[in-house]
Design a protein around this motif. Structure first.
Motif, PDB file in Angstrom:
ATOM      1  N   ALA A 116       0.809  -1.255  -0.077  1.00  0.00           N
ATOM      2  CA  ALA A 116       0.005  -0.056  -0.125  1.00  0.00           C
ATOM      3  C   ALA A 116       0.899   1.211  -0.028  1.00  0.00           C
ATOM      4  O   ALA A 116       0.627   2.278  -0.773  1.00  0.00           O
ATOM      5  CB  ALA A 116      -0.930   0.157   1.195  1.00  0.00           C
ATOM      6  N   VAL A 117       1.794   1.107   0.702  1.00  0.00           N
ATOM      7  CA  VAL A 117       2.794   2.390   0.827  1.00  0.00           C
ATOM      8  C   VAL A 117       3.330   2.709  -0.618  1.00  0.00           C
ATOM      9  O   VAL A 117       3.607   4.145  -0.857  1.00  0.00           O
ATOM     10  CB  VAL A 117       4.088   2.125   1.693  1.00  0.00           C
ATOM     11  N   ASP A 118       3.555   2.009  -1.304  1.00  0.00           N
ATOM     12  CA  ASP A 118       4.272   2.053  -2.677  1.00  0.00           C
ATOM     13  C   ASP A 118       3.207   3.121  -3.489  1.00  0.00           C
ATOM     14  O   ASP A 118       3.583   3.787  -4.339  1.00  0.00           O
ATOM     15  CB  ASP A 118       4.493   0.852  -3.583  1.00  0.00           C
ATOM     16  N   PHE A 119       1.745   2.686  -3.323  1.00  0.00           N
ATOM     17  CA  PHE A 119       0.749   3.497  -3.801  1.00  0.00           C
ATOM     18  C   PHE A 119       0.548   4.995  -3.343  1.00  0.00           C
ATOM     19  O   PHE A 119       0.528   5.801  -3.905  1.00  0.00           O
ATOM     20  CB  PHE A 119      -0.482   2.726  -4.043  1.00  0.00           C
ATOM     21  N   LEU A 120       0.574   4.774  -1.875  1.00  0.00           N
ATOM     22  CA  LEU A 120       0.356   5.930  -1.079  1.00  0.00           C
ATOM     23  C   LEU A 120       1.151   7.179  -1.141  1.00  0.00           C
ATOM     24  O   LEU A 120       1.068   8.368  -1.403  1.00  0.00           O
ATOM     25  CB  LEU A 120      -0.051   5.468   0.224  1.00  0.00           C
ATOM     26  N   ALA A 121       2.669   6.303  -1.247  1.00  0.00           N
ATOM     27  CA  ALA A 121       3.701   7.527  -0.813  1.00  0.00           C
ATOM     28  C   ALA A 121       3.719   8.513  -2.019  1.00  0.00           C
ATOM     29  O   ALA A 121       3.688   9.847  -1.687  1.00  0.00           O
ATOM     30  CB  ALA A 121       5.048   6.796  -0.792  1.00  0.00           C
ATOM     31  N   PRO A 122       3.658   8.366  -3.273  1.00  0.00           N
ATOM     32  CA  PRO A 122       3.512   9.545  -4.198  1.00  0.00           C
ATOM     33  C   PRO A 122       2.275  10.599  -4.282  1.00  0.00           C
ATOM     34  O   PRO A 122       2.440  11.629  -4.396  1.00  0.00           O
ATOM     35  CB  PRO A 122       3.694   8.722  -5.561  1.00  0.00           C
ATOM     36  N   GLY A 123       1.251   9.884  -3.800  1.00  0.00           N
ATOM     37  CA  GLY A 123      -0.003  10.711  -3.866  1.00  0.00           C
ATOM     38  C   GLY A 123       0.294  11.567  -2.468  1.00  0.00           C
ATOM     39  O   GLY A 123      -0.289  12.685  -2.364  1.00  0.00           O
ATOM     40  N   ILE A 124       0.614  11.121  -1.591  1.00  0.00           N
ATOM     41  CA  ILE A 124       0.896  11.901  -0.257  1.00  0.00           C
ATOM     42  C   ILE A 124       2.028  12.907  -0.496  1.00  0.00           C
ATOM     43  O   ILE A 124       1.777  14.233   0.057  1.00  0.00           O
ATOM     44  CB  ILE A 124       1.294  11.213   0.791  1.00  0.00           C
ATOM     45  N   LEU A 125       3.032  12.736  -1.249  1.00  0.00           N
ATOM     46  CA  LEU A 125       4.049  13.867  -1.764  1.00  0.00           C
ATOM     47  C   LEU A 125       3.023  14.831  -2.650  1.00  0.00           C
ATOM     48  O   LEU A 125       3.384  16.013  -2.429  1.00  0.00           O
ATOM     49  CB  LEU A 125       5.077  13.147  -2.679  1.00  0.00           C
ATOM     50  N   ALA A 126       2.292  14.542  -3.521  1.00  0.00           N
ATOM     51  CA  ALA A 126       1.550  15.549  -4.096  1.00  0.00           C
ATOM     52  C   ALA A 126       0.439  16.207  -3.048  1.00  0.00           C
ATOM     53  O   ALA A 126       0.288  17.453  -3.182  1.00  0.00           O
ATOM     54  CB  ALA A 126       0.533  14.532  -5.205  1.00  0.00           C
ATOM     55  N   LEU A 127       0.100  15.584  -2.355  1.00  0.00           N
ATOM     56  CA  LEU A 127      -0.757  16.387  -1.438  1.00  0.00           C
ATOM     57  C   LEU A 127       0.064  17.354  -0.441  1.00  0.00           C
ATOM     58  O   LEU A 127      -0.500  18.499  -0.253  1.00  0.00           O
ATOM     59  CB  LEU A 127      -1.483  15.485  -0.227  1.00  0.00           C
ATOM     60  N   ALA A 128       1.217  16.862  -0.063  1.00  0.00           N
ATOM     61  CA  ALA A 128       2.123  17.874   0.534  1.00  0.00           C
ATOM     62  C   ALA A 128       2.290  18.889  -0.202  1.00  0.00           C
ATOM     63  O   ALA A 128       2.409  20.322   0.197  1.00  0.00           O
ATOM     64  CB  ALA A 128       3.489  17.191   0.680  1.00  0.00           C
ATOM     65  N   VAL A 129       2.702  19.062  -1.529  1.00  0.00           N
ATOM     66  CA  VAL A 129       2.910  20.095  -2.335  1.00  0.00           C
ATOM     67  C   VAL A 129       1.603  20.991  -2.374  1.00  0.00           C
ATOM     68  O   VAL A 129       1.572  22.339  -2.269  1.00  0.00           O
ATOM     69  CB  VAL A 129       3.276  19.665  -3.565  1.00  0.00           C
ATOM     70  N   MET A 130       0.420  20.466  -2.498  1.00  0.00           N
ATOM     71  CA  MET A 130      -0.590  21.121  -2.783  1.00  0.00           C
ATOM     72  C   MET A 130      -1.139  21.735  -1.210  1.00  0.00           C
ATOM     73  O   MET A 130      -1.476  22.869  -1.421  1.00  0.00           O
ATOM     74  CB  MET A 130      -2.005  20.103  -2.844  1.00  0.00           C
ATOM     75  N   SER A 131      -0.587  21.222  -0.155  1.00  0.00           N
ATOM     76  CA  SER A 131      -1.153  21.818   0.863  1.00  0.00           C
ATOM     77  C   SER A 131      -0.225  23.098   1.302  1.00  0.00           C
ATOM     78  O   SER A 131      -0.668  24.000   2.057  1.00  0.00           O
ATOM     79  CB  SER A 131      -0.825  20.920   2.083  1.00  0.00           C
ATOM     80  N   THR A 132       0.937  23.102   0.757  1.00  0.00           N
ATOM     81  CA  THR A 132       1.839  24.072   1.087  1.00  0.00           C
ATOM     82  C   THR A 132       1.501  25.464   0.066  1.00  0.00           C
ATOM     83  O   THR A 132       1.452  26.268   0.490  1.00  0.00           O
ATOM     84  CB  THR A 132       3.275  23.781   1.124  1.00  0.00           C
ATOM     85  N   ALA A 133       1.656  25.024  -1.390  1.00  0.00           N
ATOM     86  CA  ALA A 133       1.669  25.955  -2.336  1.00  0.00           C
ATOM     87  C   ALA A 133       0.397  26.148  -2.556  1.00  0.00           C
ATOM     88  O   ALA A 133       0.140  27.848  -3.064  1.00  0.00           O
ATOM     89  CB  ALA A 133       2.149  25.122  -3.513  1.00  0.00           C
ATOM     90  N   PHE A 134      -0.757  25.657  -2.285  1.00  0.00           N
ATOM     91  CA  PHE A 134      -2.047  26.287  -2.588  1.00  0.00           C
ATOM     92  C   PHE A 134      -2.814  26.737  -1.181  1.00  0.00           C
ATOM     93  O   PHE A 134      -2.990  27.880  -0.933  1.00  0.00           O
ATOM     94  CB  PHE A 134      -3.007  25.204  -3.265  1.00  0.00           C
ATOM     95  N   THR A 135      -2.962  25.487  -0.400  1.00  0.00           N
ATOM     96  CA  THR A 135      -4.026  25.891   0.716  1.00  0.00           C
ATOM     97  C   THR A 135      -3.332  26.761   1.816  1.00  0.00           C
ATOM     98  O   THR A 135      -3.831  27.685   2.115  1.00  0.00           O
ATOM     99  CB  THR A 135      -4.418  24.516   1.428  1.00  0.00           C
ATOM    100  N   GLY A 136      -2.087  26.490   2.037  1.00  0.00           N
ATOM    101  CA  GLY A 136      -1.220  27.411   2.971  1.00  0.00           C
ATOM    102  C   GLY A 136      -1.168  28.828   2.650  1.00  0.00           C
ATOM    103  O   GLY A 136      -1.174  29.615   3.330  1.00  0.00           O
ATOM    104  N   GLN A 137      -0.664  28.806   1.452  1.00  0.00           N
ATOM    105  CA  GLN A 137      -0.109  30.041   0.728  1.00  0.00           C
ATOM    106  C   GLN A 137      -1.447  30.899   0.604  1.00  0.00           C
ATOM    107  O   GLN A 137      -1.416  32.219   0.728  1.00  0.00           O
ATOM    108  CB  GLN A 137       0.543  29.818  -0.391  1.00  0.00           C
TER     109      GLN A 137
END
Length: 260
Positions: free
Chosen positions: A69-90
């Motif tokens: 499961a982590v092989d599928f989830l890790a890339p998606g969570i990295l994408a979520l991290a980018v969105m949370s900082t560059a979009f939501t947080g900013q």
């Protein structure tokens, strides 16, 4: 402030703005410190992605297909991290800075407006690096086995950051602060569920898959997954989608952003 000598041996001030690169670096450092000291921002950028990665990798809640499961989830969570900082947080931080007149005051300083936005972007990139390092260490501890071309990963992350930054600044520069707060959090939740971060897009109806696949979060998570999980080369389709979102978002933000 520097001083210069005169013929009588006295010193007089020689005021002036610091060099532009130094001003940008100082503002970027300030922006980063403010972000890391904000509890709500840390919740979005660090705590939520980390909890999602650990929870869904450890507990069989969502069918992520064959393999770990982590092989599928890790890339998606990295994408979520980018969105949370560059979009939501900013978006939220900039929206309230605009409401309280911070942007107006900064715009009247020697720091040009474009340089202020450059400093904000640099702050986002620094925060993302910290996020990615932390999430990568946790993913490795959970048994993650990434593959693929690092250059493709970097390019995806850069274009994803540009796309989400443009959209975040557009929202912050056009809506009231309270509306930005509500809308940014709502979009974050909707894209978390429907952007292929945790739930594979093939779990949705075929008609919805075509639409969801055009979202920036879907393009970023799928592109990272193709490279890191399946060892694919350059995911040109996903890169193209992110490039379009980046150009449109940044252009719209530059045109419609209001400083007051």
């Amino acid at each position: 402030m520097t001083t210069v000598g005169t013929g009588s041996g006295t010193y007089t001030p020689q005021p002036g703005a610091a060099p532009l690169p130094r001003m940008i670096a100082a503002q970027a450092a300030l922006e980063t410190k403010m972000l890391l000291r904000n509890g709500e921002q840390l919740l979005l950028t660090v705590v939520i992605p980390t909890l999602l990665l650990v929870l869904f990798s450890s507990v069989d809640i969502v069918d992520t297909g064959a393999g770990e499961a982590v092989d599928f989830l890790a890339p998606g969570i990295l994408a979520l991290a980018v969105m949370s900082t560059a979009f939501t947080g900013q978006a939220i931080a900039t929206g309230f800075e605009r409401r309280y007149g911070v942007l107006k005051r900064l715009a009247s300083s020697p720091l040009p407006r474009w340089a202020l936005m450059t400093a904000k972007t640099a702050s986002v990139l620094v925060t993302e690096v910290l996020q990615i390092v932390l999430l990568t260490v946790i993913a490795f501890a959970l048994g993650w086995s990434p593959h693929g071309n690092p250059a493709a990963v970097v390019l995806l992350l850069i274009l994803g950051t540009a796309a989400f930054s443009g959209l975040g600044l557009l929202m912050a520069g056009t809506l009231k602060a309270e509306a930005t707060l509500a809308a940014a959090n709502l979009v974050f939740l909707l894209l978390l569920v429907g952007g292929g971060v945790i739930v594979p897009l093939d779990k949705f109806p075929s008609g919805a898959q075509d639409v969801l696949g055009l979202l920036p979060i879907s393009a970023l998570s799928d592109g990272l997954r193709d490279v890191l999980q399946h060892g694919a080369g350059m995911p040109w389709g996903d890169l193209g989608i992110l490039a379009v979102w980046a150009v449109v978002g940044l252009a719209a933000a530059g045109k419609f952003f209001r400083w007051e």
